[in-house]
Design an enzyme around this catalytic site. Sequence first.
Site, short mmCIF file in Angstrom:
data_model
loop_
_atom_site.label_atom_id
_atom_site.label_comp_id
_atom_site.label_asym_id
_atom_site.label_seq_id
_atom_site.Cartn_x
_atom_site.Cartn_y
_atom_site.Cartn_z
N GLN A 29 11.62 -24.32 38.82
CA GLN A 29 12.64 -23.77 37.89
C GLN A 29 12.23 -24.14 36.47
OE1 GLN A 29 15.79 -22.26 39.29
NE2 GLN A 29 15.85 -21.40 37.05
N PHE A 30 11.30 -23.21 35.67
CA PHE A 30 10.96 -23.77 34.53
C PHE A 30 12.25 -23.60 33.31
CE2 PHE A 30 10.40 -19.05 34.59
CZ PHE A 30 10.73 -18.89 33.24
N THR A 31 13.20 -22.89 33.96
CA THR A 31 14.33 -22.66 32.82
C THR A 31 15.38 -23.82 32.75
OG1 THR A 31 15.66 -21.64 34.65
CG2 THR A 31 14.34 -20.19 33.30
#
Length: 150
Positions: free
Chosen positions: A78-80
């Site tokens: 989940q890079f966000t």
Amino acid sequence: MKVVLQRVLKSSVTIDGEIVASIGNGIMVLLGIVNDDTKEDINWLTKKIVNMRIFNDDNGVMNDSILDVDGEVVVVSQFTLHASTKKGNRPSYIRAAKPDIAIPLYESFISQLEIDLGKKVQTGIFGADMKLALVNDGPVTIIVDSKNKE
């Protein structure tokens, strides 16, 4: 390294209409990685996850860990989680690690979590467009950042 832990009754990950991961009682882990994350961050975080007392004991008090309840875990990249929202209305993801750094750390995180948990961990697919379904139990949602250990 940052995670969002969600205590779930059930959870699944779907990619292109196919369920690629599915768990019952346990934890959905959303994992965000930055460039300066290391094996030390992984070790600290996986131990924190498996020992965190976020499950109810027989008295309805959150005293039990995932180990105590023999729960399952699903991990999703989940890079966000590392979005910067300081300027404007469009988040910037400049802090998120690029795949050449993030993928080996993601895989190492999963391996270490399996060792600490003592069982297989379900996963999404790094970089894929995933659809997550979950029934958050409680709701219980905890954010843990390896850079904020103190």
